[in-house]
Design a protein around this motif. Structure first.
Motif, short mmCIF file in Angstrom:
data_model
loop_
_atom_site.label_atom_id
_atom_site.label_comp_id
_atom_site.label_asym_id
_atom_site.label_seq_id
_atom_site.Cartn_x
_atom_site.Cartn_y
_atom_site.Cartn_z
N ASN A 181 0.82 -1.27 -0.01
CA ASN A 181 -0.02 0.09 0.03
C ASN A 181 0.79 1.27 0.08
N THR A 182 2.09 1.22 0.50
CA THR A 182 2.89 2.49 0.36
C THR A 182 4.21 2.44 -0.42
N GLY A 183 4.43 1.07 -0.96
CA GLY A 183 5.78 0.84 -1.60
C GLY A 183 7.09 0.89 -0.57
N LYS A 184 6.73 1.13 0.64
CA LYS A 184 8.03 0.97 1.67
C LYS A 184 8.47 -0.23 1.97
N THR A 185 9.63 -0.42 2.33
CA THR A 185 10.38 -1.72 2.71
C THR A 185 11.02 -1.44 4.10
N ASN A 186 10.96 -2.68 4.79
CA ASN A 186 11.64 -2.78 6.11
C ASN A 186 12.35 -3.96 6.45
N GLN A 187 13.57 -3.96 6.72
CA GLN A 187 14.39 -5.42 6.73
C GLN A 187 14.36 -6.20 8.24
N LEU A 188 14.00 -7.21 8.19
CA LEU A 188 13.91 -7.89 9.52
C LEU A 188 15.18 -8.71 9.65
N SER A 189 16.01 -7.98 10.61
CA SER A 189 17.36 -8.84 10.83
C SER A 189 17.38 -9.59 12.10
N VAL A 190 18.76 -10.13 12.44
CA VAL A 190 18.52 -11.06 13.41
C VAL A 190 19.76 -10.27 14.51
#
Length: 336
Positions: free
Chosen positions: A128-137
């Motif tokens: 819906n926004t085109g944004k990304t977020n990365q899930l790291s460890v």
């Protein structure tokens, strides 16, 4: 040429997304010869399979389309895994995609190593926004190979779904003995991968670079609240598949056993909470259906407060007690 990596892509009603998905798997000629892409047509009614067969025709050394009757997401994954010829295997939903450059990095890595389990960070793409977020460890050194049976996953404090298919590349021969690995005929069929890779791998590595782009906020997606409400009963089926895995794969190592017990206990509690929020008659029926799984799975989880209350008190009283508790404490979680 022997295949280094198999990527299993189930296809059903994804005509809008499938080209982007399959295009992300076209790497250099050298790597294409070592890559196997198994597209499982799960009886799709749209043009998705026709599009996939264009890739099979253009890249016959890499792409293969398997046609089957509709059996659901888990059935398609099981079919793909059973037909995988690569030393390693990844799973990719056909509305998602892989980072092509980092996929190439991964293939060079597995071509020169013998690691059982390879984990890469996951990237969420918000439709819906085109944004990304990365899930790291956390508390894991990138690039270091760890022995699974001496690593304290509880102390490291990562998410319990660290080893789901979006994050991971698995040795194919480690997964195949547990076919059908994925639950069939239900949503959330891949949850067994929260447990299985830790149980069966001797070592693992976490890389810094992301590979998988996971499309979220799409209407009708299985992780949406709407679908969760509609498919609460599917978690019972999924938990049953986890119990069956545990019975086929006894855990000897204490650190591993404690971690998997903690994760599975959370799954059990989550489902009991869901069931208790479905209205009295539905909750009573669903809890009755869940009881055999709870009994069979007792060696593999710890009983939490909510389950103990339902065991000790008559069902009507336990139900009312937790309805009041939920309304006071968790208004946003009430499903009905």
């Amino acid at each position: 040429m022997d295949k280094l990596l198999s990527i299993v892509v189930p296809v059903y009603n994804v005509e809008q997304y499938i080209r982007m998905c399959l295009d992300s798997l076209i790497v250099s000629d050298e790597l294409m010869d070592q890559l196997e892409v198994i597209v499982v047509n799960d009886g799709t009614p749209d043009r998705s399979a026709i599009i996939a067969k264009e890739y099979e025709k253009k890249y016959p050394q890499t792409f293969r389309v398997i046609d089957k009757e509709n059996g659901g997401h888990g059935s398609a994954f099981n079919t793909g895994l059973s037909n995988a010829n690569g030393k390693y295997v990844r799973f990719l939903d056909s509305d998602d995609w892989l980072d092509k450059e980092n996929l190439s990095k991964l293939m060079y890595l597995i071509g020169s190593s013998d690691i059982d389990l390879i984990i890469n960070p996951l990237v969420y793409y918000h439709e819906n926004t085109g944004k990304t977020n990365q899930l790291s460890v956390s508390n894991i050194e990138y690039g270091k190979v760890y022995k699974t049976d001496s690593f304290d996953f509880i102390k490291a404090g990562n998410r319990p779904n660290l080893t789901i298919f979006h994050n991971c590349t698995y040795k194919t021969d480690l997964l195949k003995p547990y076919l059908p690995l994925f639950a069939e005929g239900c949503y959330y069929d891949d949850v067994v991968l929260w447990l299985a890779p830790i149980a069966i791998s001797k070592n693992f590595v976490v890389n810094e670079y992301p590979i998988y782009y996971y499309r979220v906020d799409r209407p009708g997606q299985s992780i949406s609240q709407e679908k969760l409400k509609q498919h609460i009963a599917d978690h019972t089926t999924v938990n049953a598949s986890c119990v069956h895995f545990f019975k086929k794969c006894p855990i000897q190592n204490e650190l591993t056993r404690l971690y998997l017990r903690k994760v599975f206990s959370g799954m059990i509690t989550f489902q009991i909470e869901n069931i208790s929020r479905c209205g009295y008659q539905n909750s009573k029926r669903m809890y009755k259906e869940y009881l055999p799984i709870l009994k069979e799975g007792e060696p593999y989880y710890d009983k939490k407060r909510r389950q103990k209350v339902f065991e000790i008190l008559p069902f009507p009283l336990a139900y009312v007690l937790y309805r009041v508790y939920d309304i006071v404490k968790f208004k946003d979680k009430i499903l009905h």
